[in-house]
Design a protein around this motif. Structure first.
Motif, PDB file in Angstrom:
ATOM      1  N   ALA A 296      28.923   8.411  12.706  1.00  0.00           N
ATOM      2  CA  ALA A 296      28.927   7.174  11.909  1.00  0.00           C
ATOM      3  C   ALA A 296      27.917   6.172  12.463  1.00  0.00           C
ATOM      4  O   ALA A 296      27.200   5.511  11.704  1.00  0.00           O
ATOM      5  N   HIS A 297      27.849   6.070  13.786  1.00  0.00           N
ATOM      6  CA  HIS A 297      26.883   5.149  14.402  1.00  0.00           C
ATOM      7  C   HIS A 297      25.447   5.596  14.125  1.00  0.00           C
ATOM      8  O   HIS A 297      24.554   4.770  13.930  1.00  0.00           O
ATOM      9  N   ALA A 301      22.531   3.544  12.262  1.00  0.00           N
ATOM     10  CA  ALA A 301      21.231   3.282  12.902  1.00  0.00           C
ATOM     11  C   ALA A 301      20.078   3.702  11.998  1.00  0.00           C
ATOM     12  O   ALA A 301      19.065   2.994  11.894  1.00  0.00           O
ATOM     13  N   ILE A 302      20.221   4.835  11.323  1.00  0.00           N
ATOM     14  CA  ILE A 302      19.178   5.311  10.411  1.00  0.00           C
ATOM     15  C   ILE A 302      19.037   4.372   9.215  1.00  0.00           C
ATOM     16  O   ILE A 302      17.930   4.057   8.777  1.00  0.00           O
ATOM     17  N   THR A 303      20.171   3.926   8.685  1.00  0.00           N
ATOM     18  CA  THR A 303      20.139   2.977   7.570  1.00  0.00           C
ATOM     19  C   THR A 303      19.399   1.701   7.972  1.00  0.00           C
ATOM     20  O   THR A 303      18.561   1.180   7.221  1.00  0.00           O
ATOM     21  N   ALA A 319      19.018   3.234  20.331  1.00  0.00           N
ATOM     22  CA  ALA A 319      20.454   3.090  20.604  1.00  0.00           C
ATOM     23  C   ALA A 319      21.208   4.354  20.206  1.00  0.00           C
ATOM     24  O   ALA A 319      22.095   4.832  20.939  1.00  0.00           O
ATOM     25  N   ALA A 320      20.857   4.908  19.048  1.00  0.00           N
ATOM     26  CA  ALA A 320      21.514   6.132  18.583  1.00  0.00           C
ATOM     27  C   ALA A 320      21.231   7.299  19.518  1.00  0.00           C
ATOM     28  O   ALA A 320      22.133   8.074  19.868  1.00  0.00           O
ATOM     29  N   VAL A 321      19.976   7.429  19.950  1.00  0.00           N
ATOM     30  CA  VAL A 321      19.603   8.524  20.850  1.00  0.00           C
ATOM     31  C   VAL A 321      20.369   8.424  22.166  1.00  0.00           C
ATOM     32  O   VAL A 321      20.892   9.432  22.678  1.00  0.00           O
TER      33      VAL A 321
END
Length: 430
Positions: A296-297, A301-303, A319-321
């Protein structure tokens, strides 16, 4: 003055670049063309992958007239003109771009002409037709996916354009450096239109040298024309895919610094598409049930990255990575679905139990469908033991949870408890 991508469109089916699953020997569209038994179809896939080219090639190979309209911008009047032409002169192929935006009045006008075969519709769309296109149109068409072109497909198209003196750039003396050609094949994600437009811009905006009158297209020239930097300059041309591979494997291996390094390479190249695709895949394939919130995170982050664009997109993506690297890992979901798919592909699936079959139509009871089905919400704990798998798969266990986090351990315990209760016909909380 027509652009190179337009001029190089195939005139017959043999000139189509790629899409061999549709136009290769013995494949469906080639069979239609060979037999002159065309049916209406919808071609869907990314921009620049050959939807219009296939329509053009079909018309050229069958000698039928081809008319092109846009469902969003052309009116019903234009459709009426095509129908009138078909009535007067015979079958007409209608390439209808953006078919997902076809309005109901236009659709209602078009349907009878599809039924009687006067108009062969080839709808083109980048949207998923099973979601975006009206069922009335879908039911009268065959749906074919047009896939991004491979690197070798793009190279074939480039060389064809460079050699062709009539439609291409063959009258110009052009030297295309291998590194420049490699960037063209990799940087546009299979979008041939972008490749050819960038190649033409480069060729016509680069002055020839005075000695040989040769137009030298270097990596720097192509980078400027395609507005896309090379990931790595290497003679093998595998760097693009190597970086993407190393990116996923670094996250899978929980090496945060390595993953950030490869993310930086992809971002420096402006390759957000590959980053998005890899992160979404990793979130479900490599982290999965060990940490569902990470997926979900990642989507969030992509959005955010899509909305703000580069250079700011680097922040949510980093942050996602980092979260994916430091998250517990589990591939239980992908191994479970792959095990189930393996059975299906091998023909191991069996008959659906009668009590699970659809009972919402007249005559279902006479067939014994749905009669003994037990509605779980009518029982304690909203659960009741009953057979769901076909007889021949009764003892199958596709899901093999690993318990690599508290969340997945809880899933593992509940899964095993339910399987045991199902086998023993006992409540799961007994």
């Amino acid at each position: 003055m027509k652009p190179l991508a337009f001029r190089m469109r195939p005139q017959v089916i043999d000139e189509v670049i790629g899409q061999q699953h549709l136009v290769g020997p013995g494949k469906i569209i080639r069979r239609m063309v060979t037999a002159k038994m065309l049916s209406s179809m919808i071609l869907y896939g990314p921009p620049g992958t050959g939807k219009t080219s296939i329509a053009n090639a079909i018309a050229g190979s069958t000698k039928y007239a081809l008319r092109t309209l846009n469902a969003a911008t052309d009116s019903k009047k234009e459709l009426e003109a095509v129908a009138a032409e078909a009535k007067m002169s015979g079958t007409v192929i209608l390439l209808l771009d953006e078919i997902h935006r076809l309005t109901k009045p236009k659709q209602d006008f078009l349907l009878p002409h599809l039924e009687n075969g006067r108009i062969i519709l080839i709808g083109a769309t980048t949207e998923n037709p099973y979601i975006a296109i009206n069922p009335a149109i879908r039911s009268r068409t065959q749906i074919f996916e047009v896939k991004p072109l491979s690197e070798s497909d793009i190279k074939t198209a480039i060389q064809r354009a460079l050699r062709d003196p009539e439609r291409g750039l063959g009258k110009l003396k052009i030297k295309l450096d291998p590194a420049a050609e490699q960037l063209l094949t990799q940087a546009t994600h299979g979008d041939l239109r972008s490749v050819l437009n960038a190649l033409e811009l480069a060729a016509k905006s680069t002055p020839p040298d005075k000695e040989n009158q040769e137009i030298h297209l270097t990596l720097a020239v192509i980078e400027e024309c395609i507005q896309h930097k090379a990931l790595v300059q290497d003679k093998d041309g595998d760097a693009h895919y190597d970086v993407i591979s190393a990116f996923q494997k670094s996250i899978r291996g929980s090496d945060t610094d390595a993953a950030l390094h490869y993310l930086a390479r992809l971002l420096a190249a402006g390759d957000l598409v590959s980053v998005f695709r890899r992160l979404l895949t990793i979130a479900y394939e490599d982290i999965g049930l060990a940490n569902p919130t990470a997926a979900a995170h990642t989507v969030a982050a992509i959005t955010a990255a899509e909305k703000i664009g580069l250079p700011e997109a680097r922040i949510p993506l980093a942050a996602a990575v980092i979260e994916l690297c430091l998250s517990p890992k589990s591939n239980a979901a992908i191994t479970a679905i792959d095990a189930a798919l393996k059975d299906i592909k091998q023909g191991t699936y069996g008959e659906i139990p009668a009590h699970l079959k659809d009972a919402h139509y007249q005559g279902a009871q006479k067939l014994g469908h749905g009669i003994d089905y037990k509605y779980p919400h009518d029982f304690n704990h909203d659960w009741i033991a009953q057979q769901y798998l076909p007889d021949k798969l009764q003892n199958k266990s596709y899901f093999q949870p690993k318990g690599n986090s508290r969340f997945e351990e809880n899933l593992k315990e509940r899964y095993q408890r339910l399987k045991t209760a199902q086998k023993q016909q006992l409540p799961p909380h007994a």
